[in-house]
Design a protein around this motif. Sequence first.
Motif, PDB file in Angstrom:
ATOM      1  N   ALA A  20       1.229   7.077   2.748  1.00  0.00           N
ATOM      2  CA  ALA A  20       0.587   6.163   1.799  1.00  0.00           C
ATOM      3  C   ALA A  20       0.796   4.749   2.320  1.00  0.00           C
ATOM      4  O   ALA A  20       1.567   4.516   3.253  1.00  0.00           O
ATOM      5  N   GLN A  22       1.066   0.401   1.096  1.00  0.00           N
ATOM      6  CA  GLN A  22       1.313  -0.542   0.016  1.00  0.00           C
ATOM      7  C   GLN A  22       0.754  -1.900   0.397  1.00  0.00           C
ATOM      8  O   GLN A  22       0.921  -2.361   1.533  1.00  0.00           O
ATOM      9  N   LEU A  45       7.688   8.816  -0.546  1.00  0.00           N
ATOM     10  CA  LEU A  45       7.335   8.312  -1.866  1.00  0.00           C
ATOM     11  C   LEU A  45       8.347   8.804  -2.885  1.00  0.00           C
ATOM     12  O   LEU A  45       8.665   9.992  -2.922  1.00  0.00           O
ATOM     13  N   MET A  49       6.810   6.252  -7.858  1.00  0.00           N
ATOM     14  CA  MET A  49       5.704   5.620  -7.133  1.00  0.00           C
ATOM     15  C   MET A  49       4.433   6.446  -7.215  1.00  0.00           C
ATOM     16  O   MET A  49       3.339   5.901  -7.233  1.00  0.00           O
ATOM     17  N   GLU A  50       4.571   7.756  -7.250  1.00  0.00           N
ATOM     18  CA  GLU A  50       3.394   8.626  -7.247  1.00  0.00           C
ATOM     19  C   GLU A  50       2.484   8.364  -8.437  1.00  0.00           C
ATOM     20  O   GLU A  50       1.282   8.548  -8.354  1.00  0.00           O
ATOM     21  N   GLN A  52       1.817   5.487  -9.706  1.00  0.00           N
ATOM     22  CA  GLN A  52       1.178   4.189  -9.565  1.00  0.00           C
ATOM     23  C   GLN A  52       0.179   4.126  -8.415  1.00  0.00           C
ATOM     24  O   GLN A  52      -0.428   3.100  -8.181  1.00  0.00           O
ATOM     25  N   LEU A  53       0.009   5.218  -7.692  1.00  0.00           N
ATOM     26  CA  LEU A  53      -0.861   5.212  -6.519  1.00  0.00           C
ATOM     27  C   LEU A  53      -2.333   5.193  -6.902  1.00  0.00           C
ATOM     28  O   LEU A  53      -2.751   5.881  -7.824  1.00  0.00           O
ATOM     29  N   SER A  55      -6.136   6.131  -5.823  1.00  0.00           N
ATOM     30  CA  SER A  55      -6.801   7.060  -4.919  1.00  0.00           C
ATOM     31  C   SER A  55      -7.811   6.279  -4.078  1.00  0.00           C
ATOM     32  O   SER A  55      -8.351   5.263  -4.513  1.00  0.00           O
ATOM     33  N   LYS A  59      -5.891   7.614   2.464  1.00  0.00           N
ATOM     34  CA  LYS A  59      -4.562   7.910   1.928  1.00  0.00           C
ATOM     35  C   LYS A  59      -4.311   6.988   0.740  1.00  0.00           C
ATOM     36  O   LYS A  59      -4.903   5.913   0.642  1.00  0.00           O
ATOM     37  N   PRO A  60      -3.424   7.393  -0.169  1.00  0.00           N
ATOM     38  CA  PRO A  60      -3.201   6.577  -1.369  1.00  0.00           C
ATOM     39  C   PRO A  60      -2.657   5.191  -1.052  1.00  0.00           C
ATOM     40  O   PRO A  60      -2.009   4.974  -0.028  1.00  0.00           O
ATOM     41  N   LEU A  62      -0.591   1.849  -2.918  1.00  0.00           N
ATOM     42  CA  LEU A  62       0.222   1.331  -4.012  1.00  0.00           C
ATOM     43  C   LEU A  62       0.111  -0.185  -3.976  1.00  0.00           C
ATOM     44  O   LEU A  62       0.296  -0.798  -2.917  1.00  0.00           O
TER      45      LEU A  62
END
Length: 105
Positions: A20, A22, A45, A49-50, A52-53, A55, A59-60, A62
């Motif tokens: 992911a 940020q 992660l 945090m998961e 708040q990701l 889509s 990849k995700p 944050l």
Amino acid sequence: MNVKFSDRAVERLNQEPAIAYQLNPSLGGCSIGADWVTFVGMKELGSEMEQQLLSTNFKPVLLGHKSDHLFDEDLVLDFNPSKSTFILKSNSQIYTAYMKLEYRN
């Protein structure tokens, strides 16, 4: 909020171990928005945090703490191969054209 990775960004980031990413704006004073944005690859992660990701088409992502109001609803993350930097933009503005990918422990 939507984040779309361009084909060039996906091609470049496929070489990275991150699961992911940020986007962390450095907040300016007096409500002037973000002075700059750091782009951080995340190899792990935490469960908090998961939730708040965002889509994306790759990849995700944050967003940094309390920073969603600084960005337009639809963002594009692009890559400039001539400068080896990432670009964060929307339909109406470029937030930064010189982000380097960082990793933190």
